[in-house]
Design an enzyme around this catalytic site. Structure first.
Site, mmCIF file in Angstrom:
data_model
loop_
_atom_site.group_PDB
_atom_site.id
_atom_site.type_symbol
_atom_site.label_atom_id
_atom_site.label_comp_id
_atom_site.label_asym_id
_atom_site.label_seq_id
_atom_site.Cartn_x
_atom_site.Cartn_y
_atom_site.Cartn_z
ATOM 1 N N ASP A 64 7.827 -15.439 -0.736
ATOM 2 C CA ASP A 64 6.860 -14.350 -0.889
ATOM 3 C C ASP A 64 5.734 -14.871 -1.771
ATOM 4 O O ASP A 64 5.971 -15.322 -2.899
ATOM 5 C CB ASP A 64 7.544 -13.150 -1.561
ATOM 6 N N GLU A 79 1.580 -8.898 4.925
ATOM 7 C CA GLU A 79 1.628 -7.477 4.574
ATOM 8 C C GLU A 79 0.199 -6.949 4.677
ATOM 9 O O GLU A 79 -0.699 -7.428 3.979
ATOM 10 C CB GLU A 79 2.175 -7.295 3.165
ATOM 11 N N HIS A 134 11.586 -3.625 -0.517
ATOM 12 C CA HIS A 134 11.578 -3.381 -1.960
ATOM 13 C C HIS A 134 10.589 -2.299 -2.384
ATOM 14 O O HIS A 134 10.630 -1.842 -3.527
ATOM 15 C CB HIS A 134 11.231 -4.684 -2.681
ATOM 16 N N ASP A 135 9.698 -1.902 -1.472
ATOM 17 C CA ASP A 135 8.690 -0.882 -1.782
ATOM 18 C C ASP A 135 8.985 0.470 -1.143
ATOM 19 O O ASP A 135 8.183 1.403 -1.268
ATOM 20 C CB ASP A 135 7.304 -1.341 -1.307
#
Length: 557
Positions: free
Chosen positions: A98, A256, A332-333
């Site tokens: 990431d 993203e 994770h969000d």
């Protein structure tokens, strides 16, 4: 599109802080991940996406990077990373890093030097603007609330921060900055990593004009997302990144891209391979936002199935044959999917978790499984503000409750319990021992109280568990080309209870049927011929025209 390895792959997302603690400090780490690689391999996943592991002060849980070339000491050392990479590769698992290159930490050497003066090697690595009438350069507001500008006296200028004050935006219009980013990415490619997930990558190109935006009613600031997303040089910069970093390697690259449209995705992730392999779109993650736009995502009401079908189908049809989808429910969000779109009540949790998995894994695209999703992990149901650590959640509470006083404390805590990012970040539930087997110390974030009945060890021992169902889905994806390359056709778009669609490839057909309710539904699908056979279902026996609570079934013909 020519078939690529990542099109039939399945990705398992690891949030390192919450996966496995190996040294008893309450924080997950790289040796802990290495210890659990066999679990990921047995699940059937091909790629591990690691959330950021770089050196960071942790203002935004690692998305504020102070040294791109070093490992966060909380997670271990570079030797620990090398061991993880080597062991993963030996087991046939790939590692996707990431990377955050829209912004850095304000403790990064690039920024601390840039902030000293207007004349130094890093002076233009960030976006600096002069004051206007003694105030901020414009009225842009950051994603985490407040102004998107911070004044620095040593330069008598403001710097732009789209997110937290401690996360200054990098200046991608500076070719020296871009080259520094590519050099850094090539450092990791040369180490042997297998790909990159690029955080908010469609924000890197800022508009040529820094004019004021239109603020929401009653708000002093204009929302920055719609202003800076998909800027004028985005594709130019990504094509340059592709040439400088990705070309000549069999890497998996996913961007993203908040606010991206189907048209944007077609260019960003086209089959021509000039930019990225695929994007993360957010449309289906925003369907359950608050009817009051000022409250944004903060809500506690379920999504309408008709809206979900419309959104997912738009992306399936829109990218078919021209670009590639990323398929995800959780990360994770985002809160836990079984609590958000399913039914976490004990009688229905496993059924609805399997139903949601079925729907997603038969779509066209690359599926992403977030740690614990394969167990049917649920939201944490924290009841006090002090239970939370997520910056976005805490800022939202103080803004809406303390500052604006537009939401009552109890209501806002209800919104956090439903939508907070911390719901996804509670430690992985490995077994029923203390702290769910995650750590021998007090975890950095509280373990979900339901871990004695929802954990990996129990799932591995229980026939028909959610875990075993995910294993079956992954095997089917690996062995049935129609799932990867077949066309998509939605059935009954206005049905408010059942989501059904067909996948076609030549003479192969799959009919996927998912009941999104706890009520029994009766449906007859004309597409189903008499010789169709049941490929997979979350019930043991088949009642062809009846759908029981949260039933999912896939027919092959």
């Amino acid at each position: 599109m020519a078939n690529q390895w990542w099109q039939s792959a399945v990705v398992y997302q690891v949030y390192p802080r919450s996966f496995q603690d190996s040294n008893g400090d309450g924080i997950g780490d790289l040796p802990g991940i290495t210890q659990r690689l066999d679990y990921i391999k047995q699940l059937g996943a091909d790629v591990i996406w690691l959330n950021p592991i770089y050196r960071s002060p942790g203002v935004d849980n690692g998305y504020d990077i102070s040294d791109y070339y070093d490992i966060n000491p909380e997670f271990g050392t570079m030797a620990d990373f090398d061991q993880l990479l080597t062991t993963a590769h030996a087991k046939g698992l790939k590692i996707m890093m990431d990377i955050v290159v829209n912004h850095s930490s304000d403790q990064n050497k690039w920024f601390t030097t840039s902030a000293q003066s207007k004349d130094n090697p890093y002076a233009d690595y960030y976006i600096w603007r002069d004051p206007v009438d003694g105030h901020e350069p414009n009225n842009w507001g950051g994603f985490f609330g407040g102004s998107a500008w911070k004044y620095v006296a040593s330069r008598d200028q403001y710097y732009l921060h789209s997110f937290a004050v401690e996360q200054p935006d990098l200046n991608w219009d500076n070719p020296q900055l871009r080259q520094a980013v590519y050099d850094m990415m090539n450092f990791w490619v040369n180490k042997g990593v297998d790909g990159f997930r690029l955080d908010v990558i469609n924000l890197i190109s800022k508009p040529d004009s820094f004019a004021d935006g239109q603020p929401e009613a009653g708000e002093p600031y204009a929302a920055i997302g719609g202003i800076i997303a998909n800027g004028p040089h985005l594709h130019e910069y990504l094509q340059e990144m592709n040439q400088q970093v990705f070309a000549g390697h069999q890497l998996m690259t996913v961007g993203e891209t908040p606010g991206a449209t189907v048209a944007d995705a077609k260019q960003l992730a086209s089959g021509q391979g000039q930019e990225l392999n695929m994007v993360f779109e957010f449309e289906h993650m925003g369907l359950d936002g608050n009817p009051d736009p000022a409250l944004g995502k903060w809500n506690d009401q379920p999504v309408r199935l008709v809206d979900l079908k419309q959104s997912l189908s738009k992306w399936q049809m829109g990218l078919q044959g021209t670009a590639w989808n990323s398929l995800y429910w959780n990360n994770h969000d985002q809160p836990r999917i079984v609590s958000r779109f399913g039914d976490e009540r004990p009688a229905y949790r496993e059924r609805s978790a399997k139903m949601l998995a079925t729907l997603l894994h038969f779509l066209q695209g690359t599926p992403y499984i977030y740690e614990g999703e394969e167990l049917g992990m649920t939201n944490a149901h924290f009841t006090k503000l002090t239970d939370y650590q997520d910056l976005e959640s805490l800022n939202a509470y103080h803004h809406f409750v303390d500052d604006e006083q537009v939401v009552q404390p109890e209501q806002m805590l209800g919104y956090l319990a439903h939508m907070s990012r911390d719901n996804a970040r509670t430690p992985m539930q490995w077994d029923d021992s203390q702290n769910a087997g995650f750590s021998t110390a007090t975890p950095w974030l509280a373990v979900n109280a339901n871990y004695p009945r929802i954990n990996a060890q129990l799932a591995q021992r229980t026939p028909g568990s959610v875990l075993s169902y995910y294993q079956r889905l992954i095997k089917l994806r690996h062995h049935l080309p129609v799932i990867t390359t077949g066309t998509y056709h939605l059935l009954s778009p206005d049905d408010a209870a059942v989501y059904a669609y067909v996948r076609h490839m030549g003479s192969q057909h799959l009919l996927v049927i998912c009941n999104f309710t706890a009520a029994t539904q009766t449906r007859h699908f004309a597409e189903l011929p008499a010789d169709a056979h049941l490929l997979i279902s979350n019930y043991d026996e088949d009642h062809q025209d009846v759908l029981r609570a949260y039933e999912a079934k896939v027919y092959q013909f």
